[in-house]
Design an enzyme around this catalytic site. Structure first.
Site, PDB file in Angstrom:
ATOM      1  N   ARG A 143      60.716 -31.597  16.366  1.00  0.00           N
ATOM      2  CA  ARG A 143      59.716 -32.421  17.044  1.00  0.00           C
ATOM      3  C   ARG A 143      59.712 -32.165  18.551  1.00  0.00           C
ATOM      4  O   ARG A 143      58.767 -32.526  19.244  1.00  0.00           O
ATOM      5  CB  ARG A 143      59.993 -33.910  16.774  1.00  0.00           C
ATOM      6  CG  ARG A 143      59.906 -34.321  15.323  1.00  0.00           C
ATOM      7  CD  ARG A 143      58.534 -34.088  14.745  1.00  0.00           C
ATOM      8  NE  ARG A 143      57.491 -34.737  15.539  1.00  0.00           N
ATOM      9  CZ  ARG A 143      57.188 -36.039  15.493  1.00  0.00           C
ATOM     10  NH1 ARG A 143      57.825 -36.830  14.657  1.00  0.00           N
ATOM     11  NH2 ARG A 143      56.232 -36.538  16.248  1.00  0.00           N
TER      12      ARG A 143
ATOM     13  N   HIS B 284      66.014 -33.180  28.395  1.00  0.00           N
ATOM     14  CA  HIS B 284      65.093 -34.133  27.747  1.00  0.00           C
ATOM     15  C   HIS B 284      65.560 -34.426  26.310  1.00  0.00           C
ATOM     16  O   HIS B 284      65.593 -35.578  25.871  1.00  0.00           O
ATOM     17  CB  HIS B 284      63.674 -33.550  27.750  1.00  0.00           C
ATOM     18  CG  HIS B 284      62.648 -34.481  27.198  1.00  0.00           C
ATOM     19  ND1 HIS B 284      62.296 -35.659  27.821  1.00  0.00           N
ATOM     20  CD2 HIS B 284      61.905 -34.430  26.065  1.00  0.00           C
ATOM     21  CE1 HIS B 284      61.377 -36.289  27.093  1.00  0.00           C
ATOM     22  NE2 HIS B 284      61.131 -35.563  26.022  1.00  0.00           N
TER      23      HIS B 284
ATOM     24  N   ARG C 103      68.356 -37.677  22.119  1.00  0.00           N
ATOM     25  CA  ARG C 103      69.133 -37.468  20.886  1.00  0.00           C
ATOM     26  C   ARG C 103      70.618 -37.763  21.048  1.00  0.00           C
ATOM     27  O   ARG C 103      71.434 -37.328  20.229  1.00  0.00           O
ATOM     28  CB  ARG C 103      68.915 -36.038  20.379  1.00  0.00           C
ATOM     29  CG  ARG C 103      67.473 -35.728  20.043  1.00  0.00           C
ATOM     30  CD  ARG C 103      66.873 -36.672  19.004  1.00  0.00           C
ATOM     31  NE  ARG C 103      65.505 -36.266  18.652  1.00  0.00           N
ATOM     32  CZ  ARG C 103      64.774 -36.870  17.726  1.00  0.00           C
ATOM     33  NH1 ARG C 103      65.251 -37.912  17.063  1.00  0.00           N
ATOM     34  NH2 ARG C 103      63.551 -36.465  17.472  1.00  0.00           N
TER      35      ARG C 103
ATOM     36  N   GLY D  40      62.763 -20.825   3.143  1.00  0.00           N
ATOM     37  CA  GLY D  40      62.895 -21.208   1.738  1.00  0.00           C
ATOM     38  C   GLY D  40      61.869 -20.502   0.864  1.00  0.00           C
ATOM     39  O   GLY D  40      61.861 -20.653  -0.353  1.00  0.00           O
ATOM     40  N   ARG D  41      60.982 -19.723   1.512  1.00  0.00           N
ATOM     41  CA  ARG D  41      60.000 -18.942   0.756  1.00  0.00           C
ATOM     42  C   ARG D  41      60.517 -17.533   0.503  1.00  0.00           C
ATOM     43  O   ARG D  41      60.266 -16.938  -0.533  1.00  0.00           O
ATOM     44  CB  ARG D  41      58.688 -18.832   1.530  1.00  0.00           C
ATOM     45  CG  ARG D  41      58.005 -20.153   1.772  1.00  0.00           C
ATOM     46  CD  ARG D  41      56.677 -19.932   2.475  1.00  0.00           C
ATOM     47  NE  ARG D  41      55.728 -19.263   1.624  1.00  0.00           N
ATOM     48  CZ  ARG D  41      54.673 -18.572   2.055  1.00  0.00           C
ATOM     49  NH1 ARG D  41      54.452 -18.430   3.339  1.00  0.00           N
ATOM     50  NH2 ARG D  41      53.851 -18.006   1.203  1.00  0.00           N
TER      51      ARG D  41
ATOM     52  N   ARG E 188      58.872 -30.164  21.247  1.00  0.00           N
ATOM     53  CA  ARG E 188      57.904 -29.078  21.290  1.00  0.00           C
ATOM     54  C   ARG E 188      57.947 -28.279  22.573  1.00  0.00           C
ATOM     55  O   ARG E 188      57.607 -27.096  22.594  1.00  0.00           O
ATOM     56  CB  ARG E 188      56.461 -29.663  21.214  1.00  0.00           C
ATOM     57  CG  ARG E 188      56.162 -30.421  19.983  1.00  0.00           C
ATOM     58  CD  ARG E 188      54.987 -31.371  20.197  1.00  0.00           C
ATOM     59  NE  ARG E 188      55.402 -32.529  21.001  1.00  0.00           N
ATOM     60  CZ  ARG E 188      54.599 -33.527  21.358  1.00  0.00           C
ATOM     61  NH1 ARG E 188      53.331 -33.495  20.997  1.00  0.00           N
ATOM     62  NH2 ARG E 188      55.047 -34.530  22.072  1.00  0.00           N
TER      63      ARG E 188
ATOM     64  N   ASN F 198      65.336 -24.302  27.603  1.00  0.00           N
ATOM     65  CA  ASN F 198      65.779 -24.145  28.993  1.00  0.00           C
ATOM     66  C   ASN F 198      66.524 -25.424  29.394  1.00  0.00           C
ATOM     67  O   ASN F 198      66.475 -26.433  28.671  1.00  0.00           O
ATOM     68  CB  ASN F 198      64.602 -23.790  29.907  1.00  0.00           C
ATOM     69  CG  ASN F 198      63.580 -24.882  29.992  1.00  0.00           C
ATOM     70  OD1 ASN F 198      63.901 -26.012  30.380  1.00  0.00           O
ATOM     71  ND2 ASN F 198      62.329 -24.588  29.642  1.00  0.00           N
TER      72      ASN F 198
HETATM   73  C1  LIG Z   1      65.288 -42.573  18.388  1.00  0.00           C
HETATM   74  C2  LIG Z   1      64.066 -41.824  17.994  1.00  0.00           C
HETATM   75  C3  LIG Z   1      63.251 -42.303  16.990  1.00  0.00           C
HETATM   76  C4  LIG Z   1      62.100 -41.618  16.612  1.00  0.00           C
HETATM   77  N1  LIG Z   1      61.308 -42.104  15.607  1.00  0.00           N
HETATM   78  C5  LIG Z   1      60.168 -41.447  15.275  1.00  0.00           C
HETATM   79  C6  LIG Z   1      59.303 -41.949  14.245  1.00  0.00           C
HETATM   80  O1  LIG Z   1      59.555 -42.982  13.652  1.00  0.00           O
HETATM   81  N2  LIG Z   1      58.189 -41.241  13.928  1.00  0.00           N
HETATM   82  C7  LIG Z   1      57.864 -40.072  14.592  1.00  0.00           C
HETATM   83  O2  LIG Z   1      56.834 -39.474  14.279  1.00  0.00           O
HETATM   84  N3  LIG Z   1      58.673 -39.580  15.555  1.00  0.00           N
HETATM   85  C8  LIG Z   1      59.800 -40.224  15.897  1.00  0.00           C
HETATM   86  N4  LIG Z   1      60.607 -39.711  16.869  1.00  0.00           N
HETATM   87  C9  LIG Z   1      60.262 -38.433  17.489  1.00  0.00           C
HETATM   88  C10 LIG Z   1      59.512 -38.670  18.818  1.00  0.00           C
HETATM   89  O3  LIG Z   1      58.274 -39.312  18.597  1.00  0.00           O
HETATM   90  C11 LIG Z   1      59.259 -37.316  19.534  1.00  0.00           C
HETATM   91  O4  LIG Z   1      58.468 -36.511  18.695  1.00  0.00           O
HETATM   92  C12 LIG Z   1      60.546 -36.566  19.849  1.00  0.00           C
HETATM   93  O5  LIG Z   1      61.526 -37.439  20.362  1.00  0.00           O
HETATM   94  C13 LIG Z   1      60.232 -35.463  20.869  1.00  0.00           C
HETATM   95  O6  LIG Z   1      59.991 -36.107  22.118  1.00  0.00           O
HETATM   96  P1  LIG Z   1      58.935 -35.556  23.137  1.00  0.00           P
HETATM   97  O7  LIG Z   1      57.561 -35.573  22.566  1.00  0.00           O
HETATM   98  O8  LIG Z   1      59.140 -36.318  24.413  1.00  0.00           O
HETATM   99  O9  LIG Z   1      59.469 -34.052  23.362  1.00  0.00           O
HETATM  100  P2  LIG Z   1      58.625 -32.734  23.557  1.00  0.00           P
HETATM  101  O10 LIG Z   1      57.723 -32.491  22.417  1.00  0.00           O
HETATM  102  O11 LIG Z   1      59.640 -31.660  23.835  1.00  0.00           O
HETATM  103  O12 LIG Z   1      57.755 -32.997  24.846  1.00  0.00           O
HETATM  104  C14 LIG Z   1      58.378 -33.103  26.131  1.00  0.00           C
HETATM  105  C15 LIG Z   1      57.477 -33.861  27.071  1.00  0.00           C
HETATM  106  O13 LIG Z   1      56.271 -33.110  27.273  1.00  0.00           O
HETATM  107  C16 LIG Z   1      55.169 -34.011  27.396  1.00  0.00           C
HETATM  108  N5  LIG Z   1      54.239 -33.759  26.271  1.00  0.00           N
HETATM  109  C17 LIG Z   1      54.477 -33.016  25.163  1.00  0.00           C
HETATM  110  N6  LIG Z   1      53.389 -32.967  24.388  1.00  0.00           N
HETATM  111  C18 LIG Z   1      52.455 -33.728  24.987  1.00  0.00           C
HETATM  112  C19 LIG Z   1      51.126 -34.092  24.651  1.00  0.00           C
HETATM  113  N7  LIG Z   1      50.534 -33.684  23.543  1.00  0.00           N
HETATM  114  N8  LIG Z   1      50.450 -34.870  25.495  1.00  0.00           N
HETATM  115  C20 LIG Z   1      51.014 -35.302  26.657  1.00  0.00           C
HETATM  116  N9  LIG Z   1      52.279 -35.006  27.041  1.00  0.00           N
HETATM  117  C21 LIG Z   1      52.983 -34.226  26.210  1.00  0.00           C
HETATM  118  C22 LIG Z   1      55.745 -35.421  27.343  1.00  0.00           C
HETATM  119  O14 LIG Z   1      56.052 -35.848  28.644  1.00  0.00           O
HETATM  120  C23 LIG Z   1      57.026 -35.214  26.560  1.00  0.00           C
HETATM  121  O15 LIG Z   1      58.002 -36.227  26.795  1.00  0.00           O
HETATM  122  C24 LIG Z   1      61.767 -40.394  17.269  1.00  0.00           C
HETATM  123  C25 LIG Z   1      62.596 -39.919  18.291  1.00  0.00           C
HETATM  124  C26 LIG Z   1      63.735 -40.620  18.656  1.00  0.00           C
HETATM  125  C27 LIG Z   1      64.604 -40.071  19.748  1.00  0.00           C
END
Ligand SMILES: Cc1cc2nc3c(=O)[nH]c(=O)nc-3n(C[C@H](O)[C@H](O)[C@H](O)COP(=O)(O)OP(=O)(O)OC[C@H]3O[C@@H](n4cnc5c(N)ncnc54)[C@H](O)[C@@H]3O)c2cc1C
Length: 235
Positions: free
Chosen positions: A79, A184, A189, A91-92, A81, A178
């Site tokens: 997740r 982050h 995590r 797995g394919r 990204r 990086n």
């Molecule tokens: C304790 C915990 C519980 C969670 N529970 C769930 C859950 O129930 N369901 C679920 O689906 N996920 C869940 N997640 C996953 C969470 O929603 C994020 O997908 C994951 O933590 C990655 O975070 P991020 O998007 O900040 O990181 P990255 O994808 O690495 O993004 C880094 C930063 O880039 C910026 N960014 C990235 N993409 C965009 C965008 N499209 N638009 C604007 N800014 C952007 C934001 O500032 C973001 O913080 C959970 C995560 C944690 C830590």
């Protein structure tokens, strides 16, 4: 078929590029300054960059990890990204090995009184429940792996058969990031009471994240110290 049941999640550093001095060199280019001299103390500028969230100088490094973890850990990890690249065992294209995750006997598995989904807390199960949990999971994994092999033996594609293996089967993969994207990831995590914004991750991804953290702290000690000092907020 011999099945491996394990609780171990491993992170090994394959390669890394950059260090604290690279952070400072990247920051100084904006004012035409020189990279730091060999013995120069770089902590002042790094702490400044961290405090004021000038994050881009922390992007000029790279860490590649080889990770061995159950599918549910990968499901959470991928997740992340931004600033991450992944390659996972397929797995394919290959038969998945019979390696499955079971909780350690001492892992707290029972939601504690008052536990909330956003702030989960767990207590240890009594010995009988802990044993039963592990034995039942092992039984189910054994059944699912035998089903997988039985379906494959009829000539069915791996991409179809794999669905019975569930979330506990292990995958190996490479993850590259990086320092900024790693900070982050660590902020989300790991659970740390000193964090400005404490997170409540699942224990197993935290186990992996803590291994990444140890590797990162050894190679970017000044950056890491500044990250901790600023409440584990990525710049
Ligand atoms: C304790 C915990 C519980 C969670 N529970 C769930 C859950 O129930 N369901 C679920 O689906 N996920 C869940 N997640 C996953 C969470 O929603 C994020 O997908 C994951 O933590 C990655 O975070 P991020 O998007 O900040 O990181 P990255 O994808 O690495 O993004 C880094 C930063 O880039 C910026 N960014 C990235 N993409 C965009 C965008 N499209 N638009 C604007 N800014 C952007 C934001 O500032 C973001 O913080 C959970 C995560 C944690 C830590």
């Amino acid at each position: 078929v011999s099945i491996t049941f394990t609780s171990d999640i491993t992170v090994e550093l394959v390669d890394s590029m950059g260090d604290d001095r690279r952070v400072v060199a990247a920051a100084r280019v904006s004012t035409g300054g020189s990279p730091p001299a060999p013995e120069e103390d770089v902590s002042g500028l790094i702490r400044y960059l961290m405090k004021y969230r000038h994050g881009t100088p922390f992007e000029h490094g790279s860490l590649t990890f080889r990770v061995h973890a159950p599918a549910f850990v990968w499901w959470e990890w991928v997740r992340h990204r931004v600033g991450w690249s992944y390659n996972l065992e397929s797995g394919r294209y290959k038969e998945l090995a019979p390696v499955f995750w079971v909780p350690r006997v001492e892992r707290p598995v029972i939601p504690a009184a008052g536990s909330k989904s956003a702030r989960p807390a767990f207590v240890a199960a009594d010995a009988a429940t802990a044993d039963l949990t592990r034995e039942t999971m092992m039984f189910a994994y054994g059944m699912s792996y035998r089903t997988y092999l039985a379906v494959l033996s009829r000539g069915v594609a791996r991409e179809v058969a794999r669905s019975v293996l569930g979330f506990g089967v292990y995958y190996s993969g490479y993850a590259t990031c990086n320092p900024r994207s790693l900070m982050h990831f660590l902020s989300l995590r790991t659970h740390d009471e000193r964090a400005a914004v404490p997170s409540y991750p699942q224990q197993e991804i935290e186990e992996a994240a803590r291994q990444c953290e140890t590797i990162f702290a050894a190679r970017w000690p000044v950056t890491y110290a500044a990250f901790v000092e600023r409440g584990r907020v990525a710049p």
